[in-house]
Design a protein around this motif. Structure first.
Motif, PDB file in Angstrom:
ATOM      1  N   PHE A  48       0.775  -1.238  -0.042  1.00  0.00           N
ATOM      2  CA  PHE A  48       0.162   0.033  -0.062  1.00  0.00           C
ATOM      3  C   PHE A  48       0.774   1.347   0.022  1.00  0.00           C
ATOM      4  N   ARG A  49       0.414   2.350  -0.739  1.00  0.00           N
ATOM      5  CA  ARG A  49       1.063   3.521  -0.984  1.00  0.00           C
ATOM      6  C   ARG A  49       1.194   4.225   0.422  1.00  0.00           C
ATOM      7  N   GLU A  50      -0.101   4.204   0.809  1.00  0.00           N
ATOM      8  CA  GLU A  50      -0.327   4.936   2.192  1.00  0.00           C
ATOM      9  C   GLU A  50      -1.152   4.086   3.187  1.00  0.00           C
ATOM     10  N   ILE A  51      -0.866   4.204   4.628  1.00  0.00           N
ATOM     11  CA  ILE A  51      -1.652   3.287   5.523  1.00  0.00           C
ATOM     12  C   ILE A  51      -1.798   4.408   6.517  1.00  0.00           C
ATOM     13  N   HIS A  52      -3.280   4.567   6.786  1.00  0.00           N
ATOM     14  CA  HIS A  52      -3.525   5.474   7.810  1.00  0.00           C
ATOM     15  C   HIS A  52      -4.352   4.647   9.103  1.00  0.00           C
ATOM     16  N   VAL A  53      -3.812   4.783  10.019  1.00  0.00           N
ATOM     17  CA  VAL A  53      -3.961   4.107  11.366  1.00  0.00           C
ATOM     18  C   VAL A  53      -4.920   5.167  12.299  1.00  0.00           C
ATOM     19  N   ALA A  54      -6.125   4.807  12.794  1.00  0.00           N
ATOM     20  CA  ALA A  54      -6.945   5.528  13.544  1.00  0.00           C
ATOM     21  C   ALA A  54      -7.423   4.950  14.773  1.00  0.00           C
ATOM     22  N   GLY A  55      -7.419   5.303  16.053  1.00  0.00           N
ATOM     23  CA  GLY A  55      -7.864   4.287  17.209  1.00  0.00           C
ATOM     24  C   GLY A  55      -8.676   5.217  18.097  1.00  0.00           C
ATOM     25  N   VAL A  56      -9.522   4.644  18.822  1.00  0.00           N
ATOM     26  CA  VAL A  56     -10.218   5.037  19.905  1.00  0.00           C
ATOM     27  C   VAL A  56     -10.279   3.970  20.984  1.00  0.00           C
ATOM     28  N   CYS A  57     -10.212   4.461  22.252  1.00  0.00           N
ATOM     29  CA  CYS A  57     -10.056   3.477  23.357  1.00  0.00           C
ATOM     30  C   CYS A  57     -11.410   2.510  23.735  1.00  0.00           C
ATOM     31  N   GLY A  58     -11.217   1.467  24.242  1.00  0.00           N
ATOM     32  CA  GLY A  58     -12.427   0.659  24.693  1.00  0.00           C
ATOM     33  C   GLY A  58     -12.388   0.778  26.113  1.00  0.00           C
ATOM     34  N   ASN A  59     -13.287   0.125  26.613  1.00  0.00           N
ATOM     35  CA  ASN A  59     -13.508  -0.039  28.071  1.00  0.00           C
ATOM     36  C   ASN A  59     -12.745  -1.180  28.907  1.00  0.00           C
ATOM     37  N   HIS A  60     -12.408  -2.056  28.236  1.00  0.00           N
ATOM     38  CA  HIS A  60     -11.916  -3.087  29.117  1.00  0.00           C
ATOM     39  C   HIS A  60     -10.402  -2.731  29.430  1.00  0.00           C
ATOM     40  N   PRO A  61      -9.399  -1.800  28.845  1.00  0.00           N
ATOM     41  CA  PRO A  61      -8.083  -1.923  29.265  1.00  0.00           C
ATOM     42  C   PRO A  61      -8.180  -0.569  29.891  1.00  0.00           C
ATOM     43  N   ARG A  62      -9.263   0.002  30.617  1.00  0.00           N
ATOM     44  CA  ARG A  62      -9.100   1.425  31.249  1.00  0.00           C
ATOM     45  C   ARG A  62      -8.395   0.938  32.549  1.00  0.00           C
ATOM     46  N   THR A  63      -8.062   1.965  33.167  1.00  0.00           N
ATOM     47  CA  THR A  63      -7.161   2.094  34.426  1.00  0.00           C
ATOM     48  C   THR A  63      -8.017   1.966  35.585  1.00  0.00           C
TER      49      THR A  63
END
Length: 176
Positions: A48-63
């Protein structure tokens, strides 16, 4: 290529039994997950010429034991995304968009996708319609974004333990 992280990439410790039954402590799993995902994403670089990664947080790995109203990014998903970003910084073709917000717009081919984990969706009060809570939540988000002249084409979330598509592909649930 667009890779959307919708949270809960890690089991976390929000349930007491997980603290005992997880294969490794959350901190160790966070580093491992971040490194493994970086290696996986790296495999796409030649394709792939470009790869875009976006991410939001879930509830299980909260502190925190209870969901936080503020600083939801104080979460091991957010940390793992940062480990991925650091591990792939040598590739200018890979970009990361890791917000501190719990909802996040992401553009794909001129269409606005609104990413959110899904743990803030209320339960359905519509008998025989298990998706009622999701539909109500999406309608609320749609109106909020439209009020700011930012119409949303698709809503994308995780959290729920089954993947599904609703509303003529306007609501996409990837599952956790």
């Amino acid at each position: 290529m667009h890779i959307l992280g919708l949270g809960d990439g890690l089991s976390g410790n929000i349930h007491e039994e997980l603290r005992e039954t997880n294969v490794m402590p959350l901190e160790e799993a966070t580093v491992q997950f971040g490194e493994d995902m970086a290696k996986w994403i790296e495999e796409f670089v030649p394709e792939f010429r470009e790869i875009h990664v976006a991410g939001v947080c879930g509830n299980h790995p909260r502190t925190t034991k209870k969901p936080a109203a503020k600083r939801k990014y104080n979460n091991s998903d957010w940390t793992a995304y940062q480990i991925m970003r650091i591990g792939l910084r040598q590739y200018p073709s890979i970009t990361f968009d890791i917000p501190k917000a719990q909802t996040h717009p992401h553009m794909v081919m001129g269409r606005r996708l609104l990413m959110f984990h899904g743990d803030t969706v209320g339960a359905s009060s519509m008998v025989g319609v298990p998706t009622g809570g999701i539909v109500r939540h999406v309608n609320k988000l749609r109106n909020q974004w439209a009020n700011f002249n930012q119409p949303v084409d698709h809503f994308v979330c995780g959290h729920f333990h089954e993947h599904n598509v609703y509303g003529g592909k306007r609501i996409i649930i990837n599952g956790s």
